[in-house]
Write a protein that holds these residues in place. Structure first.
Motif, short mmCIF file in Angstrom:
data_model
loop_
_atom_site.label_atom_id
_atom_site.label_comp_id
_atom_site.label_asym_id
_atom_site.label_seq_id
_atom_site.Cartn_x
_atom_site.Cartn_y
_atom_site.Cartn_z
N MET A 1 -2.87 2.91 -4.91
CA MET A 1 -1.90 3.51 -5.79
C MET A 1 -0.51 3.00 -5.42
SD MET A 1 -1.52 7.52 -6.66
CE MET A 1 -1.89 7.65 -8.38
N GLU A 14 -2.77 11.83 2.05
CA GLU A 14 -2.80 10.60 2.85
C GLU A 14 -2.40 10.89 4.30
OE1 GLU A 14 -3.88 7.54 2.16
OE2 GLU A 14 -4.44 8.19 0.16
N THR A 57 -8.88 2.75 1.35
CA THR A 57 -7.45 2.62 1.05
C THR A 57 -7.21 1.46 0.09
OG1 THR A 57 -6.86 3.57 3.18
CG2 THR A 57 -5.16 2.29 2.07
N SER A 60 -7.99 2.52 -3.34
CA SER A 60 -6.97 3.37 -3.95
C SER A 60 -5.76 2.54 -4.40
CB SER A 60 -6.54 4.50 -3.02
OG SER A 60 -5.87 4.01 -1.90
N PRO A 63 -7.57 0.52 -8.01
CA PRO A 63 -8.61 1.41 -8.52
C PRO A 63 -9.50 0.79 -9.61
CG PRO A 63 -6.47 2.11 -9.31
CD PRO A 63 -6.24 1.02 -8.31
N VAL A 83 -8.21 7.20 -8.37
CA VAL A 83 -7.49 7.29 -7.10
C VAL A 83 -7.79 8.61 -6.41
CG1 VAL A 83 -5.20 7.38 -6.04
CG2 VAL A 83 -5.71 5.65 -7.75
N ARG A 84 -7.83 9.69 -7.18
CA ARG A 84 -8.17 11.00 -6.60
C ARG A 84 -9.57 11.00 -6.02
NH1 ARG A 84 -6.03 15.54 -10.89
NH2 ARG A 84 -3.80 15.12 -10.63
N VAL A 86 -11.29 8.46 -4.83
CA VAL A 86 -11.30 7.68 -3.59
C VAL A 86 -10.64 8.47 -2.47
CG1 VAL A 86 -10.40 5.60 -2.49
CG2 VAL A 86 -11.39 5.46 -4.76
N ARG A 87 -9.54 9.13 -2.78
CA ARG A 87 -8.83 9.91 -1.76
C ARG A 87 -9.67 11.09 -1.27
NH1 ARG A 87 -4.00 10.56 -4.20
NH2 ARG A 87 -3.34 8.59 -3.32
#
Length: 143
Positions: A1, A14, A57, A60, A63, A83-84, A86-87
């Motif tokens: 991101m 993060e 990472t 993210s 993506p 992204v959410r 993956v996080r």
């Protein structure tokens, strides 16, 4: 991101992931010292964390690689949910490793099914977000 897309919640997530990763490394060192574990074993455990964390990472940051989409398709909500996803998977992974390390250092044995629970949580998070992404992509296709 991208840096300018990070919200306060994203930065907090993060930061929590980074702190949990550092705690895991410290716990692995403590375990190695306390129980005279082989240095290679400790280094391999830390290497697995670093490689998986770095890989997630990178996903993210890019993506569109997660779903095999073009950069034009991976915009808006699709990008946000990817992204959410993956996080969340990254936090579950690091949190699961931290918990097992805490138990190792304390000398507590955990059930063998714990690893399965962590994997199921990661898959459930991925399925939840992928469902939302597929729904968005289908609605775009209809337009």
């Amino acid at each position: 991101m991208k840096k300018n897309e990070l919200t306060q919640a994203a930065m907090l997530a993060e930061a929590v992931g980074i702190v949990a990763g550092l705690v895991y490394v410290g716990l692995q060192i403590a375990y190695g010292v306390a129980y005279h574990a082989n240095l290679i074993t400790v280094l391999m455990n830390v290497a697995v964390l670093l490689l998986v964390y770095a890989g997630l990472t990178m996903l993210s940051v890019y993506p569109e690689r997660v779903n095999g989409l073009s950069a034009e398709q991976c915009t808006g909500d699709v990008r946000k949910y990817t992204v959410r996803m993956v996080r969340v998977c990254k936090l579950i992974f690091v949190g699961g490793l931290c918990f097992t390390s805490i138990c190792d250092v304390l000398g507590k044995q955990i059930n063998a099914g714990y690893s399965l629970i962590v994997v199921v949580l990661m898959v459930a998070a991925a399925v939840f977000y992928e469902y939302r992404i597929i729904k968005i992509l289908r609605s775009r296709k209809k337009k």
